[in-house]
Motif scaffolding. Sequence first.
Motif, mmCIF file in Angstrom:
data_model
loop_
_atom_site.group_PDB
_atom_site.id
_atom_site.type_symbol
_atom_site.label_atom_id
_atom_site.label_comp_id
_atom_site.label_asym_id
_atom_site.label_seq_id
_atom_site.Cartn_x
_atom_site.Cartn_y
_atom_site.Cartn_z
ATOM 1 N N LEU A 117 2.435 19.709 -12.156
ATOM 2 C CA LEU A 117 3.510 20.306 -12.940
ATOM 3 C C LEU A 117 3.033 20.578 -14.366
ATOM 4 N N ARG A 118 2.325 19.627 -14.950
ATOM 5 C CA ARG A 118 1.800 19.801 -16.308
ATOM 6 C C ARG A 118 0.851 20.996 -16.360
ATOM 7 N N ALA A 162 0.828 -1.214 0.000
ATOM 8 C CA ALA A 162 0.000 0.000 0.000
ATOM 9 C C ALA A 162 0.858 1.257 0.000
ATOM 10 N N GLU A 163 1.951 1.259 0.749
ATOM 11 C CA GLU A 163 2.824 2.436 0.825
ATOM 12 C C GLU A 163 3.425 2.749 -0.554
ATOM 13 N N LEU A 164 3.841 1.738 -1.268
ATOM 14 C CA LEU A 164 4.404 1.921 -2.602
ATOM 15 C C LEU A 164 3.339 2.446 -3.561
ATOM 16 N N ALA A 211 3.109 10.691 -6.837
ATOM 17 C CA ALA A 211 3.970 11.083 -7.957
ATOM 18 C C ALA A 211 3.122 11.485 -9.161
ATOM 19 N N GLU A 212 2.088 10.728 -9.451
ATOM 20 C CA GLU A 212 1.200 11.053 -10.565
ATOM 21 C C GLU A 212 0.528 12.400 -10.339
ATOM 22 N N GLU A 213 0.091 12.670 -9.112
ATOM 23 C CA GLU A 213 -0.543 13.949 -8.802
ATOM 24 C C GLU A 213 0.445 15.095 -8.967
#
Length: 68
Positions: free
Chosen positions: A25-26, A9-11, A18-20
């Motif tokens: 950034l985009r 779950a942590e991973l 990271a996706e967020e």
Amino acid sequence: MPQTALPPAELFQKFIRAEEAIEDLRDAFEDYLIAQNPRLLRKLRKARREDLSDKTRPFSEFVRELGL
């Protein structure tokens, strides 16, 4: 019989964060590019004014006009 591997779950949560961050950034980069293009900025502002003053038409009408 194949087995499904479930990540810890942590991973998985790190992947989601990271996706967020990449999405943020985009969005920020897109905002920067728009701000650097005065012609596009004028067009976007004009379109927004037209939308707010009901100078637009339904998308279905536009599609019908195109014959799609």
